[in-house]
Design an enzyme around this catalytic site. Structure first.
Site, short mmCIF file in Angstrom:
data_model
loop_
_atom_site.label_atom_id
_atom_site.label_comp_id
_atom_site.label_asym_id
_atom_site.label_seq_id
_atom_site.Cartn_x
_atom_site.Cartn_y
_atom_site.Cartn_z
N ASN A 1 0.32 -0.08 6.28
CA ASN A 1 0.85 -0.90 5.20
C ASN A 1 1.57 -2.06 5.86
O ASN A 1 2.39 -1.86 6.74
CB ASN A 1 1.83 -0.08 4.35
CG ASN A 1 2.45 -0.93 3.23
OD1 ASN A 1 1.94 -2.01 2.93
ND2 ASN A 1 3.54 -0.46 2.66
N GLU B 1 8.62 -8.48 -27.37
CA GLU B 1 7.64 -7.44 -27.00
C GLU B 1 8.30 -6.17 -26.46
O GLU B 1 7.67 -5.12 -26.47
CB GLU B 1 6.61 -7.97 -26.00
CG GLU B 1 7.12 -8.28 -24.62
CD GLU B 1 5.98 -8.65 -23.67
OE1 GLU B 1 4.85 -8.14 -23.83
OE2 GLU B 1 6.22 -9.45 -22.78
N TRP C 1 -3.54 -1.91 -1.58
CA TRP C 1 -3.44 -3.13 -2.38
C TRP C 1 -3.66 -4.22 -1.35
O TRP C 1 -2.73 -4.68 -0.71
CB TRP C 1 -2.06 -3.25 -3.04
CG TRP C 1 -1.90 -4.47 -3.85
CD1 TRP C 1 -1.45 -5.70 -3.42
CD2 TRP C 1 -2.15 -4.63 -5.25
NE1 TRP C 1 -1.42 -6.59 -4.45
CE2 TRP C 1 -1.85 -5.97 -5.58
CE3 TRP C 1 -2.62 -3.80 -6.23
CZ2 TRP C 1 -2.00 -6.47 -6.88
CZ3 TRP C 1 -2.76 -4.29 -7.50
CH2 TRP C 1 -2.46 -5.60 -7.83
N CYS D 1 0.84 -1.19 0.00
CA CYS D 1 0.00 0.00 0.00
C CYS D 1 0.87 1.24 0.00
O CYS D 1 2.08 1.17 0.21
CB CYS D 1 -0.87 0.02 1.25
SG CYS D 1 -1.81 -1.46 1.44
C1 AGP Z 1 3.33 -10.47 -21.13
O1 AGP Z 1 4.62 -9.92 -21.00
C2 AGP Z 1 2.39 -9.59 -21.91
N1 AGP Z 1 2.32 -8.31 -21.35
C3 AGP Z 1 1.05 -10.23 -22.18
O2 AGP Z 1 1.31 -11.39 -22.94
C4 AGP Z 1 0.19 -10.65 -20.96
O3 AGP Z 1 0.81 -11.73 -20.30
C5 AGP Z 1 -1.17 -11.11 -21.48
O4 AGP Z 1 -1.79 -10.01 -22.08
C6 AGP Z 1 -2.07 -11.66 -20.36
O5 AGP Z 1 -2.39 -10.63 -19.47
P1 AGP Z 1 -3.11 -11.04 -18.09
O6 AGP Z 1 -2.16 -11.93 -17.36
O7 AGP Z 1 -3.37 -9.74 -17.38
O8 AGP Z 1 -4.39 -11.76 -18.43
#
Ligand code: AGP
Length: 582
Positions: free
Chosen positions: A102, A462, A76, A4
């Site tokens: 927290n 990515e 959180w 938090c």
């Molecule tokens: C992972 O590095 C990506 N950002 C992406 O593949 C992500 O894992 C996917 O969109 C699933 O997201 P989520 O776990 O929030 O469902």
């Protein structure tokens, strides 16, 4: 485990406006609910609600709160769903003391038992602190805090105000708490991002210390009430840098949080029971979560002997899955909002399957729609590329496998081993310097490390935008080998496990075709280091646990390559942290 954000202010300016800015800067620490209270002639006024600061703040109108002393909190939560009643600050029974906390009070149920009959308004562990402060109060909030601290087991950074005095009293054990020293005003923050724009002078409380803040004074005491004179440090960080605690990017910080995340995930609550053993398990997710699920297949089939089908959610939802009430459907999602995963879950429920969610964000849509939910204890993951959430998902899957099979693996040995890999970040960056201009990469692994090859390739592509493909090593000779040449290096995940000899020959296949090999190998493996072009070493561990270790150098390699390419590591082009649309 709570991440938090706490903020406090006392001085001559209106606390509401200042604290609203502070908790906006702390929102990265946790954002399922938010609250603030200030002290004025009319006593303490509290406003709080569910949702992120940006969602809840407008109607709560924090800046209009009266008074020049106040505390604020972004939550959180681990105990109690995100809601107004569970948001902080919490009031004592008479309303004259308010606290924001927290951490985790481990003996809160026993303390509540001892306060039997008291009117508790929330389901949180934190509220018990407000009750104890009032019970121990006889005119000095400082003394009440000293007494109360002695009754608490667990971790806390707690901030309290009392209607009788304009002072703020804080206490710390295990959760961070910083005091900002201003001129005619003083600040509190879970980290310096709460006040760094107002003052660069900071005192960090040590464990079991308390502090009393007035507008012109800050006094620090040890747990026996003896005054101490703490070192005043100078902050040379910007707000953003403070949120990253000195790391260049959130992603790098989150990679380095993994030992703690795994440690806390291993001991986090795991409330999942099934009356009958499922005939089949379907694991459905997207992206990194799907690769965690694929790793789960290997451990569940090996330990529990239950057939596991893994599918990307976007495929599952449009296929005609043969799934029914004898099956368990597991949805894995960090955000708990991924549209494809949510749609697949709804389809599975329509077909009568039992559903379990492995989710990181509490009370997210998927968490609310599954029959049972196991929360991963990763804390907020800010970087778009998922790292610490992946490891916490693996922990949840391995614990599910233990529950279904009765077999245990030494998960608690992992945090120390992950630490050892993280210590090699510098040398991994040196390796990244040799490859960051490459345009194509292959990743290959077998068995438990095949999903790691897929995840490692995803990380690279990515955030660095380099084309990278993950393959099952045995598949290379069925086509991908044609890609191998001097310009297309291959990452080979080849720890000393039961398929090691096969990996060694796969590595030789690549080298024989002039391909460079970056091998992830068990430390001390002379055979691999004698052959591979570059080696990322990981400590030895049980075969089934290698994914927790072999993924870490691949996360760091992807990070350093992307950083060397000046990519926007935390917010890669074209991507979003949570894909809430198809
Ligand atoms: C992972 O590095 C990506 N950002 C992406 O593949 C992500 O894992 C996917 O969109 C699933 O997201 P989520 O776990 O929030 O469902």
């Amino acid at each position: 485990m709570k991440m938090c954000g706490i903020a406090g202010y006392t001085g001559k300016r209106k606390a509401g406006e200042l604290l609203l800015k502070s908790i906006r800067n702390l929102e990265y620490r946790g954002y399922d609910s938010v609250g603030m209270c200030t002290l004025s002639g009319q006593g303490i006024e509290v406003r709080k609600g569910k949702g992120k600061v940006s969602e809840a703040a407008p109607e709560l109108e924090f800046s209009s709160l009266p008074g020049t002393t106040g505390i604020a909190h972004t939550r959180w939560g681990t105990h109690g769903v995100p809601s107004e009643k569970n948001a902080h600050p919490h009031l004592s029974p008479s309303g004259k003391i308010a606290i924001a906390h927290n951490g985790i009070i481990e003996n809160y149920l026993q303390l509540k038992e001892e306060l039997r009959g008291a009117d508790f308004r929330s389901d949180t562990d934190s509220e018990v602190i407000a009750h104890l402060l009032e019970k121990n109060y006889s005119g000095s909030l400082r003394d009440a805090m000293l007494k109360t601290m002695k009754m608490l087991n667990g971790t806390y950074a707690v901030c309290a105000i009392c209607a009788d005095s304009g002072k703020i009293v804080v206490a710390r054990n295990g959760s961070p708490l910083a005091i900002g020293l201003g001129v005619g005003e003083n600040f509190i923050g879970s980290d310096v991002s709460a006040f760094v724009e107002h003052t660069k002078k900071v005192v960090y409380l040590e464990d079991f210390e308390i502090a009393v803040l007035g507008e012109d004074s800050v006094e620090v005491f040890d747990r026996e009430g003896r005054q101490v004179s703490p070192e005043v440090k100078k902050i040379d960080w910007s707000v953003e840098c403070a949120q990253k605690q000195g790391y260049k990017h959130f992603m790098l910080k989150e990679i380095h949080e993994q030992p703690r995340v795994v440690r806390e995930s291993v001991s986090a609550p795991f409330d999942f029971e099934m009356e009958t053993r499922p005939e089949r398990i379907f694991v459905v997710a997207c992206g990194t979560a799907a690769y965690a699920g694929l790793t789960g297949k290997y451990i569940l089939e090996k330990q529990a002997g239950i057939p596991v089908e893994v599918a990307p959610a976007s495929e599952f939802r449009y296929s005609n899955p043969v799934i029914g009430e004898k099956d368990l459907f597991v949805a894995i999602s960090q955000s708990g909002e991924t549209a494809d995963t949510l749609a697949a879950l709804r389809l599975a429920k329509q077909k009568g399957a039992k559903t379990l969610g492995i989710i990181n964000v509490r009370e997210s849509t998927i968490a609310r729609e599954v029959d049972s939910v196991v929360y991963t204890a990763a804390g907020p993951e800010i970087g778009v590329a998922s790292t610490k959430a992946f490891l916490s998902q693996l922990v949840a899957l391995y614990r599910l496998s233990s529950k279904l099979s009765g077999k245990e693996l030494p998960l608690s040995s992992l945090p120390g081993k992950i630490e050892q890999v993280l210590l090699r970040s510098k040398s991994i960056r040196e390796t990244a310097k040799k490859y960051f201009r490459v345009y194509n990469f292959l990743y290959m692994g077998r068995n438990f490390n095949f999903p790691v090859a897929m995840e490692g390739a995803l990380k690279l592509k990515e955030i660095s935008y380099i084309h990278a493909e993950g393959y099952a090593s045995g598949e290379m000779k069925h086509g991908p080998l044609a890609l191998v040449c001097d310009e297309v290096p291959t990452v080979a995940i080849s720890p000393r496990d039961s398929v090691y000899p096969k990996m060694v020959s796969n590595i030789q296949e690549i080298l024989a075709r002039n391909g460079k090999v970056l091998a992830v190998a068990t430390e001390g493996d002379r055979e691999i280091s004698g052959q591979a072009t570059d080696v990322f070493e990981v400590p030895e561990t049980e075969e089934e646990l290698y994914p927790f270790l072999t993924v870490v150098p691949l996360q760091l390699f992807a990070y350093h390559v992307a950083d060397l390419r000046d990519c926007d590591v935390d917010k890669p082009r074209n991507l979003a942290k949570s894909v809430t649309v198809e």
